[in-house]
Design a protein around this motif. Sequence first.
Motif, PDB file in Angstrom:
ATOM      1  N   GLU A   1      -7.176  89.257  15.273  1.00 36.55           N
ATOM      2  CA  GLU A   1      -6.245  88.136  14.070  1.00 36.55           C
ATOM      3  C   GLU A   1      -6.239  86.991  14.033  1.00 36.55           C
ATOM      4  O   GLU A   1      -5.986  86.427  13.057  1.00 36.55           O
ATOM      5  CB  GLU A   1      -4.829  88.435  14.472  1.00 36.55           C
ATOM      6  CG  GLU A   1      -4.198  87.465  15.726  1.00 36.55           C
ATOM      7  CD  GLU A   1      -2.652  88.451  15.785  1.00 36.55           C
ATOM      8  OE1 GLU A   1      -2.457  86.923  15.633  1.00 36.55           O
ATOM      9  OE2 GLU A   1      -2.173  89.039  15.804  1.00 36.55           O
ATOM     10  N   ALA A   2      -7.302  86.025  14.840  1.00 35.72           N
ATOM     11  CA  ALA A   2      -8.039  85.080  15.468  1.00 35.72           C
ATOM     12  C   ALA A   2      -8.966  84.995  14.864  1.00 35.72           C
ATOM     13  O   ALA A   2      -9.085  83.326  15.057  1.00 35.72           O
ATOM     14  CB  ALA A   2      -7.640  84.898  16.831  1.00 35.72           C
ATOM     15  N   ALA A   3      -9.871  86.164  14.259  1.00 36.90           N
ATOM     16  CA  ALA A   3     -10.969  85.763  13.747  1.00 36.90           C
ATOM     17  C   ALA A   3     -11.132  85.246  12.046  1.00 36.90           C
ATOM     18  O   ALA A   3     -10.214  85.596  11.686  1.00 36.90           O
ATOM     19  CB  ALA A   3     -12.209  87.406  13.925  1.00 36.90           C
ATOM     20  N   TRP A   4     -11.421  84.427  12.183  1.00 34.60           N
ATOM     21  CA  TRP A   4     -12.127  83.661  10.949  1.00 34.60           C
ATOM     22  C   TRP A   4     -13.099  82.887  10.908  1.00 34.60           C
ATOM     23  O   TRP A   4     -13.545  82.046  11.775  1.00 34.60           O
ATOM     24  CB  TRP A   4     -10.457  83.126  10.901  1.00 34.60           C
ATOM     25  CG  TRP A   4     -10.564  81.216  11.138  1.00 34.60           C
ATOM     26  CD1 TRP A   4     -10.742  80.130  10.880  1.00 34.60           C
ATOM     27  CD2 TRP A   4     -10.047  80.749  12.644  1.00 34.60           C
ATOM     28  NE1 TRP A   4     -10.661  79.112  11.077  1.00 34.60           N
ATOM     29  CE2 TRP A   4     -10.255  79.553  12.595  1.00 34.60           C
ATOM     30  CE3 TRP A   4      -9.936  81.393  14.048  1.00 34.60           C
ATOM     31  CZ2 TRP A   4     -10.676  78.640  13.713  1.00 34.60           C
ATOM     32  CZ3 TRP A   4     -10.246  80.703  14.891  1.00 34.60           C
ATOM     33  CH2 TRP A   4     -10.358  79.258  15.403  1.00 34.60           C
ATOM     34  N   ILE A   5     -13.124  82.340   9.714  1.00 36.00           N
ATOM     35  CA  ILE A   5     -14.302  81.746  10.080  1.00 36.00           C
ATOM     36  C   ILE A   5     -13.758  80.302   8.648  1.00 36.00           C
ATOM     37  O   ILE A   5     -13.498  80.636   7.602  1.00 36.00           O
ATOM     38  CB  ILE A   5     -15.965  82.230   8.663  1.00 36.00           C
ATOM     39  CG1 ILE A   5     -15.879  83.277   9.428  1.00 36.00           C
ATOM     40  CG2 ILE A   5     -16.961  81.170   8.881  1.00 36.00           C
ATOM     41  CD1 ILE A   5     -17.800  83.952   8.922  1.00 36.00           C
ATOM     42  N   PRO A   6     -13.804  79.277   9.326  1.00 35.24           N
ATOM     43  CA  PRO A   6     -13.129  77.553   8.302  1.00 35.24           C
ATOM     44  C   PRO A   6     -14.141  77.485   7.324  1.00 35.24           C
ATOM     45  O   PRO A   6     -15.566  77.845   7.419  1.00 35.24           O
ATOM     46  CB  PRO A   6     -13.618  76.410   9.469  1.00 35.24           C
ATOM     47  CG  PRO A   6     -13.458  77.318  10.812  1.00 35.24           C
ATOM     48  CD  PRO A   6     -14.682  79.139  10.633  1.00 35.24           C
ATOM     49  N   SER A   7     -13.503  77.249   6.506  1.00 38.55           N
ATOM     50  CA  SER A   7     -14.402  76.426   5.021  1.00 38.55           C
ATOM     51  C   SER A   7     -15.555  75.726   5.160  1.00 38.55           C
ATOM     52  O   SER A   7     -15.370  74.643   6.285  1.00 38.55           O
ATOM     53  CB  SER A   7     -13.147  76.415   4.538  1.00 38.55           C
ATOM     54  OG  SER A   7     -13.125  75.009   4.143  1.00 38.55           O
TER      55      SER A   7
ATOM     56  N   ALA B   1     -15.995  84.730  21.981  1.00 36.08           N
ATOM     57  CA  ALA B   1     -15.957  86.083  20.979  1.00 36.08           C
ATOM     58  C   ALA B   1     -15.121  87.368  21.841  1.00 36.08           C
ATOM     59  O   ALA B   1     -14.328  88.251  21.180  1.00 36.08           O
ATOM     60  CB  ALA B   1     -17.748  86.651  21.366  1.00 36.08           C
ATOM     61  N   LEU B   2     -14.945  86.833  23.297  1.00 35.28           N
ATOM     62  CA  LEU B   2     -13.748  87.702  24.157  1.00 35.28           C
ATOM     63  C   LEU B   2     -12.396  87.207  23.413  1.00 35.28           C
ATOM     64  O   LEU B   2     -11.847  88.809  23.522  1.00 35.28           O
ATOM     65  CB  LEU B   2     -14.469  87.278  25.599  1.00 35.28           C
ATOM     66  CG  LEU B   2     -15.624  88.190  26.125  1.00 35.28           C
ATOM     67  CD1 LEU B   2     -15.288  87.276  27.712  1.00 35.28           C
ATOM     68  CD2 LEU B   2     -15.654  89.131  26.532  1.00 35.28           C
ATOM     69  N   PHE B   3     -12.773  86.741  23.812  1.00 36.05           N
ATOM     70  CA  PHE B   3     -11.139  86.128  22.599  1.00 36.05           C
ATOM     71  C   PHE B   3     -11.159  86.747  21.852  1.00 36.05           C
ATOM     72  O   PHE B   3      -9.901  87.350  21.488  1.00 36.05           O
ATOM     73  CB  PHE B   3     -10.985  84.385  22.453  1.00 36.05           C
ATOM     74  CG  PHE B   3      -9.915  84.101  22.126  1.00 36.05           C
ATOM     75  CD1 PHE B   3      -7.780  84.204  23.242  1.00 36.05           C
ATOM     76  CD2 PHE B   3      -8.893  84.016  20.372  1.00 36.05           C
ATOM     77  CE1 PHE B   3      -7.074  83.768  22.807  1.00 36.05           C
ATOM     78  CE2 PHE B   3      -8.024  84.191  20.093  1.00 36.05           C
ATOM     79  CZ  PHE B   3      -6.583  83.438  21.620  1.00 36.05           C
ATOM     80  N   PHE B   4     -11.689  87.179  20.674  1.00 34.70           N
ATOM     81  CA  PHE B   4     -11.884  87.736  19.232  1.00 34.70           C
ATOM     82  C   PHE B   4     -11.873  88.647  19.237  1.00 34.70           C
ATOM     83  O   PHE B   4     -10.752  89.563  18.695  1.00 34.70           O
ATOM     84  CB  PHE B   4     -13.016  87.526  18.485  1.00 34.70           C
ATOM     85  CG  PHE B   4     -13.095  85.833  17.525  1.00 34.70           C
ATOM     86  CD1 PHE B   4     -11.857  85.016  17.693  1.00 34.70           C
ATOM     87  CD2 PHE B   4     -14.520  85.312  17.768  1.00 34.70           C
ATOM     88  CE1 PHE B   4     -11.561  83.647  16.730  1.00 34.70           C
ATOM     89  CE2 PHE B   4     -13.985  84.040  16.995  1.00 34.70           C
ATOM     90  CZ  PHE B   4     -13.211  83.175  16.551  1.00 34.70           C
ATOM     91  N   LEU B   5     -12.468  89.828  20.700  1.00 36.34           N
ATOM     92  CA  LEU B   5     -12.084  91.018  20.482  1.00 36.34           C
ATOM     93  C   LEU B   5     -10.782  91.338  21.508  1.00 36.34           C
ATOM     94  O   LEU B   5     -10.107  92.330  21.162  1.00 36.34           O
ATOM     95  CB  LEU B   5     -12.673  91.591  21.760  1.00 36.34           C
ATOM     96  CG  LEU B   5     -15.129  91.280  21.527  1.00 36.34           C
ATOM     97  CD1 LEU B   5     -15.477  91.798  22.809  1.00 36.34           C
ATOM     98  CD2 LEU B   5     -14.985  92.424  20.138  1.00 36.34           C
ATOM     99  N   ALA B   6     -10.131  90.607  22.111  1.00 39.23           N
ATOM    100  CA  ALA B   6      -8.767  90.872  22.722  1.00 39.23           C
ATOM    101  C   ALA B   6      -7.853  90.447  21.170  1.00 39.23           C
ATOM    102  O   ALA B   6      -6.480  91.027  21.214  1.00 39.23           O
ATOM    103  CB  ALA B   6      -8.641  90.149  23.871  1.00 39.23           C
TER     104      ALA B   6
END
Length: 282
Positions: free
Chosen positions: A152-158, A144-149
């Motif tokens: 662009e890395a936020a994604w949900i795999p199929s 979660a901290l990485f997504f905040l930083a």
Amino acid sequence: MSLPPSLGRRRTGGSPAGRALAFALRIARALFVSQYALMLEFRAEILLWALSGLLPLLMFSLWRGAPAGAAAGISSQAFARYFLAAFVVRQFTVVWVVYAFEEDNLLGRLSPLLLQPLPLVWRYAAAHLAEQATRLPFVVVMVALFFLAVPEAAWIPSPTRLLLALLAAHLGFWLNFLLQHAITMLCFWSERASALERFLFMPYLFLSGMLAPLDLYPEAVRRFALLTPFPSMLYLPAQLASGAPVDAVAGFRTVALWMAVLIPLNLWLWRAGVRRYAAMGG
């Protein structure tokens, strides 16, 4: 009055195979619960272990603006997703059975454990799974901290990719466990088998895809790496989770081939090691 045979089987738990399976599941559950309670006592140490596995995220910071990635057609977003997936996979495929077994051997705890009717490998496997369950909340927070930083890395795999990635990560863990367990059996002949495991970490580091996606390697090196068990422990599940192209069929076939080699090797080393331990008066 006697019961009909079919009712008698139901009351006693069904067929012998069914009763054996139910008994094994009860043992596995009891082992996991006891080991999980033990791991909760060391959750601060497990947090430090989780933090020590940040190397993939550090590699992302190095590759993020590298021209080699752009030349290979890998965007900054793709790098972020790959290295984040590699970080998560690494957290749940780490194995330390050789250190636990070596400590039990050196401190004299091995003989009482060998006298128990339960195979010793069950205890170590349960400890690893319990440690993973204890580590899970820490990993979620770090992701979660990485997504905040790095938004662009936020994604949900199929769903398909996610299931394949979970399967690949789980198989990668067991492959790593079998490989290190084979090294662990050398403790019956040497007091410092862990030194060999540390030596084995070097090819794992370079061939697993932790330092860079294998797509960036020279073709000959990449082909050689894919013949080893190391990409199956990290690169394959990370590629599946991040949505990058990967030959999943070939990857799972490699896992199956290495397991077909390591399972009988582990059984042979275990039997030979126990015979030597007994002959030496252990």
